[in-house]
Design an enzyme around this catalytic site. Structure first.
Site, PDB file in Angstrom:
ATOM      1  CB  THR A 247      -0.907  -0.100   1.250  1.00 51.11           C
ATOM      2  OG1 THR A 247      -1.707  -1.254   1.113  1.00 51.11           O
ATOM      3  CG2 THR A 247      -1.783   1.098   1.473  1.00 51.11           C
TER       4      THR A 247
ATOM      5  CB  THR B  88      -4.063   0.240  -0.769  1.00 54.97           C
ATOM      6  OG1 THR B  88      -3.471  -0.999  -1.137  1.00 54.97           O
ATOM      7  CG2 THR B  88      -5.526   0.007  -0.436  1.00 54.97           C
TER       8      THR B  88
END
Length: 600
Positions: free
Chosen positions: A409, A427
């Site tokens: 992420t 993300t």
């Protein structure tokens, strides 16, 4: 001490180029720590950080800079973020003194079935990686673009179109490929080559981009221009929405893909109905500070908050470091047990958030911890229906679960000259998301729905349901001291995000580290499992002392990348004298980039 996890080997090194050679702005050098005044930006990427800083220098505020930075990360960090994904936005307003949040998590399509992750030929769940993640069925309705617009509407001073201009130019003119970018393309070679659109973008000529070459993404530049002209409706309605649906329902695979690529059920109405949600933050008091985080559908705020409430019972600063880390790991296990038992999307699950963040509840949970030995793990979840803060019997069924949440992420932190603060984690889930680039549009779709539990259980708060947001571990956090912002921090890392943010807070607030030291320190994660998984440096430094207390300390290994790194945090500290300390990772994920408007 053995290593756990399955190494996913990098693809064989190649030498030819997908991108054009040379001539891109090489970007500023990466600097992990910056001190000064006037505002600051920190992210994993120097191009993105520089773009955000320019917005601040031109008079934009923290939200304006955060959206511009995030849009740039969609160009240079496309395997971790982008408009095909989602995230959580936490904002402190200097004018009102309030912390507020936006839930921009992806949602399941209305037609998603409980057995969506079950292979109809075998009756068992698809293999998680690469089969399930590389699919249309894993794609959630994206929330990032709606989050950007909602944040600008609430707190920004610039239009979305203006905020996208620097990233549009970056996509058009290109950037210099580094080791991290090339490595992530290579890690995904089999997946990316399964789709014509992804192959053509990242494997033009059949090879990954060469380090030092220039990578252009003209399709993404055109997509950003379209959004600048038409706003978010360009993605949630009309031709682009139809193209996203087509990519989900009929993925653009090559003639004979080596992966099954299950198809998804998303339709145009799923995109039209999507909303980023205004949401109250979680809040706990910790040693006279106010710690704000993200409420469900994220489990970050509740789990970090519960663990801090447990740890507040101990004077960590007076303990040897190994003893303090022992308590950090034990508190993490207890909080994860409760997370797994109780936290899901509050629109469809009754989450006992007030109980999980209760001081009395934390006191009762802390009764299970011994200073001289470890608990047997996995531990049971607590009983949120009956507690009084007094030690005694209690607990419910064991709730240890296997987490599929991926580590790749990205996170950014911004402070402006007025004292507004943004902590934003975004993300597309897996490194490379679903692997599907929307044809002609230049961005990858997420595989966020793999955060649901693979097999349906009516008692599981994270079970698959239509229109539901899968549970997340993203933990963007803002700490106030005497009502003013003190520290903001967040990280990528899947389920390790929670423990990364928690450990950074403990190191900074209790154990005497500076913020840069806390971000750089070796990490361990405990998610209610028998083993404590740790980076090699942590194992070397603290493994023997923790094992003497009964811990099983094992070397962490990311099953997707084969690396031993946990998290890749960013953070900013606001000091009493008005100065700022902006910090990023010095080494993890290739190192991050921190900048201030007026350096000292």
């Amino acid at each position: 001490m053995r290593r756990l996890g399955i190494v996913v080997p990098l693809a064989l090194l190649t030498s030819l180029v997908v991108a054009s050679p040379g001539h891109a702005d090489p970007g500023p050098p990466k600097k992990a720590v910056a001190r000064g005044t006037g505002g600051a930006v920190t992210s994993v990427d120097p191009y993105a950080t520089r773009i955000g800083l320019k917005v601040l220098r031109e008079g934009g505020n923290a939200t304006d800079a955060a959206i511009a930075t995030a849009a740039a990360l969609g160009v240079t960090e496309p395997f971790s973020s982008g408009i095909g994904g989602g995230g959580y936005f936490v904002h402190y307003s200097a004018k009102t003194g309030k912390v507020q949040t936006i839930d921009g998590r992806e949602t399941a399509p209305a037609a998603m079935e409980h057995d969506a992750f079950i292979n109809p030929q075998t009756g068992k769940p698809y293999n998680f990686s690469p089969q399930l993640v590389t699919s249309g069925v894993s794609v959630g309705v994206p929330g990032t673009l709606a989050t950007w617009q909602r944040a600008l509407d609430r707190w920004g001073t610039r239009s979305l179109g203006r905020s996208l201009k620097p990233a549009t130019a970056l996509a058009r003119h290109g950037f210099t490929v580094d080791d991290t970018f090339r490595g992530q393309v290579q890690q995904n070679e089999k997946r990316f080559k399964a789709f014509t659109s992804t192959r053509d973008l990242y494997y033009a000529g059949g090879h990954a981009p060469r380090v030092g070459s220039t990578f252009h993404n003209p399709d993404l530049a055109r997509t950003y221009r379209l959004i600048a002209q038409r706003g978010p409706k360009a993605l949630y309605r009309g031709r682009l929405a139809d193209e996203i649906v087509d990519a989900v329902q009929d993925p653009p695979t090559v003639r004979h893909p080596h992966l099954p690529v299950p198809v998804g059920s998303m339709v145009a109405r799923d995109l039209r109905r999507y909303r980023a949600l205004d949401q109250a933050p979680t809040r706990i008091g910790y040693r006279g500070l106010d710690v704000y985080g993200m409420a469900p559908s994220s489990s970050g705020g509740s789990t970090v908050g519960e663990a801090l409430n447990i740890l507040e019972r101990y004077d960590l600063s007076s303990l040897p470091k190994a003893d303090a880390l022992h308590l950090y790991l034990e508190a993490s296990a207890l909080a994860f047990a409760d997370r797994n038992a109780y936290v899901g999307d509050p629109s469809q699950v009754d989450v006992p958030l007030a109980d999980l963040l209760s001081d009395d509840y934390a006191a009762e949970r802390a009764c299970q911890i011994s200073g001289g030995s470890t608990m047997d793990k996995p531990v049971d979840a607590g009983d949120v229906t009956s507690y009084d803060g007094v030690c005694g019997d209690g607990g419910s069924a064991s709730t240890n679960t296997i987490e599929n949440e991926n580590t790749q992420t990205t996170n950014l932190t911004v402070v402006d000259k007025w004292g507004n603060v943004v902590e934003y984690t975004l993300t597309i889930e897996q490194t490379g998301g679903s692997g599907i680039v929307v044809p002609g549009r230049g961005f990858l779709l997420n595989n966020e729905l793999t955060d649901f539990s693979a097999e349906y259980d009516a008692d599981d708060p994270n079970r698959i349901e239509p229109l539901k947001r899968p549970r997340s571990s993203m933990s963007p956090t803002i700490v106030l001291k005497d009502g003013a912002p003190y520290v903001a921090v967040g990280s990528p890392g899947g389920a390790t995000i929670i423990t990364t943010v928690l450990q950074i807070l403990v190191d900074r607030l209790d154990l005497g580290m500076s913020l840069p030291e806390a971000i750089a320190a070796p990490r361990a994660t405990q998610q209610n499992s028998a083993e404590d998984l740790a980076e090699p440096a942590f194992v070397r430094r603290y493994g023997d002392a923790l094992e003497a207390l009964g811990h099983q300390v094992e070397t962490y290994e990311d099953i997707f990348t084969g690396t031993h790194e946990i998290g890749a945090a960013t953070g900013i500290e606001l000091r009493k004298d008005g100065s700022l300390v902006a910090a990023a990772e010095p080494k993890r994920r290739g190192g991050g980039s921190a900048m201030v408007v007026t350096p000292k």
